[in-house]
Design a protein around this motif. Structure first.
Motif, PDB file in Angstrom:
ATOM      1  N   LEU A  17       0.828  -1.204   0.000  1.00 23.82           N
ATOM      2  CA  LEU A  17       0.000   0.000   0.000  1.00 23.82           C
ATOM      3  C   LEU A  17       0.865   1.256   0.000  1.00 23.82           C
ATOM      4  O   LEU A  17       0.554   2.237  -0.687  1.00 23.82           O
ATOM      5  N   VAL A  18       1.962   1.246   0.760  1.00 25.45           N
ATOM      6  CA  VAL A  18       2.889   2.377   0.765  1.00 25.45           C
ATOM      7  C   VAL A  18       3.394   2.644  -0.650  1.00 25.45           C
ATOM      8  O   VAL A  18       3.393   3.786  -1.131  1.00 25.45           O
ATOM      9  N   ASP A  19       3.816   1.594  -1.339  1.00 21.62           N
ATOM     10  CA  ASP A  19       4.311   1.752  -2.709  1.00 21.62           C
ATOM     11  C   ASP A  19       3.237   2.329  -3.625  1.00 21.62           C
ATOM     12  O   ASP A  19       3.501   3.229  -4.427  1.00 21.62           O
ATOM     13  N   SER A  20       2.016   1.815  -3.502  1.00 22.34           N
ATOM     14  CA  SER A  20       0.932   2.253  -4.380  1.00 22.34           C
ATOM     15  C   SER A  20       0.542   3.704  -4.122  1.00 22.34           C
ATOM     16  O   SER A  20       0.353   4.486  -5.058  1.00 22.34           O
ATOM     17  N   LEU A  21       0.444   4.087  -2.850  1.00 19.32           N
ATOM     18  CA  LEU A  21       0.076   5.457  -2.508  1.00 19.32           C
ATOM     19  C   LEU A  21       1.155   6.444  -2.937  1.00 19.32           C
ATOM     20  O   LEU A  21       0.860   7.527  -3.449  1.00 19.32           O
ATOM     21  N   ALA A  22       2.417   6.065  -2.730  1.00 17.79           N
ATOM     22  CA  ALA A  22       3.523   6.941  -3.136  1.00 17.79           C
ATOM     23  C   ALA A  22       3.554   7.096  -4.652  1.00 17.79           C
ATOM     24  O   ALA A  22       3.774   8.204  -5.177  1.00 17.79           O
ATOM     25  N   SER A  23       3.315   6.006  -5.378  1.00 19.40           N
ATOM     26  CA  SER A  23       3.307   6.063  -6.837  1.00 19.40           C
ATOM     27  C   SER A  23       2.177   6.937  -7.364  1.00 19.40           C
ATOM     28  O   SER A  23       2.289   7.540  -8.432  1.00 19.40           O
ATOM     29  N   ALA A  24       1.084   7.012  -6.585  1.00 19.21           N
ATOM     30  CA  ALA A  24      -0.054   7.849  -6.978  1.00 19.21           C
ATOM     31  C   ALA A  24       0.186   9.322  -6.690  1.00 19.21           C
ATOM     32  O   ALA A  24      -0.645  10.163  -7.026  1.00 19.21           O
ATOM     33  N   GLY A  25       1.305   9.653  -6.045  1.00 21.38           N
ATOM     34  CA  GLY A  25       1.665  11.050  -5.800  1.00 21.38           C
ATOM     35  C   GLY A  25       1.342  11.578  -4.430  1.00 21.38           C
ATOM     36  O   GLY A  25       1.547  12.768  -4.155  1.00 21.38           O
ATOM     37  N   HIS A  26       0.857  10.728  -3.535  1.00 20.80           N
ATOM     38  CA  HIS A  26       0.537  11.173  -2.183  1.00 20.80           C
ATOM     39  C   HIS A  26       1.813  11.289  -1.341  1.00 20.80           C
ATOM     40  O   HIS A  26       2.813  10.609  -1.602  1.00 20.80           O
ATOM     41  N   THR A  27       1.776  12.132  -0.332  1.00 20.98           N
ATOM     42  CA  THR A  27       2.877  12.250   0.618  1.00 20.98           C
ATOM     43  C   THR A  27       2.666  11.202   1.703  1.00 20.98           C
ATOM     44  O   THR A  27       1.715  11.291   2.493  1.00 20.98           O
ATOM     45  N   VAL A  28       3.531  10.201   1.738  1.00 20.42           N
ATOM     46  CA  VAL A  28       3.296   9.010   2.558  1.00 20.42           C
ATOM     47  C   VAL A  28       4.249   8.955   3.744  1.00 20.42           C
ATOM     48  O   VAL A  28       5.461   9.101   3.586  1.00 20.42           O
ATOM     49  N   THR A  29       3.680   8.733   4.932  1.00 20.72           N
ATOM     50  CA  THR A  29       4.464   8.415   6.124  1.00 20.72           C
ATOM     51  C   THR A  29       4.229   6.952   6.453  1.00 20.72           C
ATOM     52  O   THR A  29       3.080   6.499   6.518  1.00 20.72           O
ATOM     53  N   ALA A  30       5.303   6.215   6.640  1.00 20.48           N
ATOM     54  CA  ALA A  30       5.238   4.782   6.932  1.00 20.48           C
ATOM     55  C   ALA A  30       5.538   4.562   8.407  1.00 20.48           C
ATOM     56  O   ALA A  30       6.657   4.779   8.859  1.00 20.48           O
ATOM     57  N   VAL A 213      -2.084  -9.530  -3.829  1.00 22.02           N
ATOM     58  CA  VAL A 213      -1.955  -8.319  -3.013  1.00 22.02           C
ATOM     59  C   VAL A 213      -1.813  -7.049  -3.858  1.00 22.02           C
ATOM     60  O   VAL A 213      -2.340  -5.993  -3.492  1.00 22.02           O
ATOM     61  N   GLU A 214      -1.117  -7.112  -4.971  1.00 22.53           N
ATOM     62  CA  GLU A 214      -0.955  -5.905  -5.774  1.00 22.53           C
ATOM     63  C   GLU A 214      -2.273  -5.492  -6.429  1.00 22.53           C
ATOM     64  O   GLU A 214      -2.526  -4.305  -6.644  1.00 22.53           O
ATOM     65  N   ASP A 215      -3.117  -6.471  -6.733  1.00 22.48           N
ATOM     66  CA  ASP A 215      -4.464  -6.145  -7.221  1.00 22.48           C
ATOM     67  C   ASP A 215      -5.268  -5.461  -6.117  1.00 22.48           C
ATOM     68  O   ASP A 215      -5.994  -4.496  -6.358  1.00 22.48           O
ATOM     69  N   LEU A 216      -5.117  -5.970  -4.907  1.00 24.18           N
ATOM     70  CA  LEU A 216      -5.840  -5.418  -3.764  1.00 24.18           C
ATOM     71  C   LEU A 216      -5.497  -3.952  -3.540  1.00 24.18           C
ATOM     72  O   LEU A 216      -6.390  -3.118  -3.376  1.00 24.18           O
ATOM     73  N   VAL A 217      -4.209  -3.606  -3.519  1.00 22.28           N
ATOM     74  CA  VAL A 217      -3.848  -2.214  -3.235  1.00 22.28           C
ATOM     75  C   VAL A 217      -4.249  -1.296  -4.387  1.00 22.28           C
ATOM     76  O   VAL A 217      -4.476  -0.100  -4.174  1.00 22.28           O
ATOM     77  N   ARG A 218      -4.344  -1.852  -5.587  1.00 24.90           N
ATOM     78  CA  ARG A 218      -4.851  -1.040  -6.701  1.00 24.90           C
ATOM     79  C   ARG A 218      -6.332  -0.723  -6.512  1.00 24.90           C
ATOM     80  O   ARG A 218      -6.827   0.282  -7.040  1.00 24.90           O
ATOM     81  N   MET A 219      -7.035  -1.559  -5.779  1.00 22.38           N
ATOM     82  CA  MET A 219      -8.434  -1.272  -5.451  1.00 22.38           C
ATOM     83  C   MET A 219      -8.533  -0.199  -4.366  1.00 22.38           C
ATOM     84  O   MET A 219      -9.451   0.626  -4.373  1.00 22.38           O
ATOM     85  N   ILE A 220      -7.590  -0.214  -3.438  1.00 24.03           N
ATOM     86  CA  ILE A 220      -7.667   0.683  -2.280  1.00 24.03           C
ATOM     87  C   ILE A 220      -7.244   2.103  -2.624  1.00 24.03           C
ATOM     88  O   ILE A 220      -7.879   3.078  -2.197  1.00 24.03           O
ATOM     89  N   THR A 221      -6.193   2.264  -3.387  1.00 24.44           N
ATOM     90  CA  THR A 221      -5.605   3.583  -3.644  1.00 24.44           C
ATOM     91  C   THR A 221      -6.593   4.599  -4.211  1.00 24.44           C
ATOM     92  O   THR A 221      -6.578   5.771  -3.792  1.00 24.44           O
TER      93      THR A 221
END
Length: 309
Positions: A17-30, A213-221
């Motif tokens: 999810l961190v990878d997906s959110l960061a790739s979408a341009g969000h500012t991510v704190t892990a 899992v990568e399909d899942l995070v693509r649904m969440i982002t």
């Protein structure tokens, strides 16, 4: 773009999810303990915050200044919650309430919670389960998740804290930890990589909804920053595979004639759980899904590499 924090960022789903959110341009704190291993996600551009979920002060620091909070950390698995139900109550449930209180104080806009679609509906003998079906969990793990969902409603009513519960089916894939004893596919693949027998609970007829899992995070982002129609969504493949079908996939992918040992099915296991994902698809469209054998192959390649390291 939003400022988001992922609680449990170095976990199985959280890291993807961190990878997906960061790739979408969000500012991510892990946010995670990062005690046993270095980050499994791509750390470039991601703010790392080491802390303890059981520390109120650490949680307050984690959510401070964040628009959205993703609560993807669990202190228990279905097995450990079964062994000690009070552990789930004392840690997962109680500490999530503290997290929600911290979010209220910090002015968080929205909380996303990783609930369970595999355990929360219970045994109702349905071909598939929609969000409108009753939640009747019979395991401590599922009961704990449903309790947290109720607290989300409570905080929304009393404090105006907006939230979304994501009832996730049975995710599998890379970065899953086979030694946590959660997830048929990674546990079995590790046994195969080590040349050991695969354990099957029951006859193999038990059916689950497996999602890569990568399909899942693509649904969440895409949910971030969107005005959604609902505060509860099933997330899964929408298709069921029996344990026997999974074992056949493992044989095809690994090209191994491994031994299968049968153990009794625990009384809290449900025979069939497949999620109806029509609510999500109506709002966000259909997510392309990884074929079962392809997902198993990607998972096996990582597990075999780790085993041989």
């Amino acid at each position: 773009m939003a400022k988001v924090v992922v609680i449990g960022a170095n976990g199985f789903i959280g890291s993807h999810l961190v990878d997906s959110l960061a790739s979408a341009g969000h500012t991510v704190t892990a946010f995670d303990r990062f005690s046993s291993r270095s980050p499994t996600f791509t750390p470039q551009g991601v703010n790392l915050l080491q802390g303890e979920f059981l520390s109120r002060a650490d949680l307050e620091e984690a959510v401070r200044g964040q628009d959205h909070v993703f609560h993807f950390l669990s202190t228990t698995t279905p097995a450990t919650a079964e062994a000690d139900p009070t552990l789930d109550i004392r840690t997962n449930v109680a500490q999530t309430v503290e997290l929600l209180e911290a979010c209220v104080s910090a002015g968080t806009q929205h909380v996303f919670f990783a609930s369970t679609g595999g355990a929360i509906y219970g045994p109702q003998d349905k071909a598939e389960y929609a969000e409108t079906d009753r939640a009747l969990p019979i395991s401590p793990y599922g009961i704990g998740k449903l309790t947290i969902e109720h607290y989300l409603h409570y905080f929304q009513k009393t404090h105006g804290l907006s939230s979304t519960a994501l009832r996730i089916s049975n995710p599998y894939g890379t970065r899953q930890k086979p030694n946590k004893k959660q997830g048929l596919i990674p546990i079995a693949l590790r046994q195969i990589a080590l040349g050991r027998p695969v354990v099957r609970l029951g006859s193999g007829s038990m059916v689950r909804d497996y999602v890569y899992v990568e399909d899942l995070v693509r649904m969440i982002t895409p949910l971030v920053g969107q005005a959604t129609e609902h505060n509860l969504y099933n997330l899964g493949s929408g298709a069921g595979h029996s344990v026997s079908e999974i074992i056949e996939s493992l044989r095809r992918v690994t090209d191994t004639d491994f031994e299968v040992r049968e153990l009794p099915t625990p009384p809290t296991f449900v025979d069939r759980v497949v999620l109806n994902t029509a609510r999500y698809r109506a709002e966000f469209g259909t997510t392309p899904l990884t074929a079962l054998d392809d997902g198993v192959r990607l998972t096996y390649e990582e597990i075999r590499e780790d085993t041989n390291a």
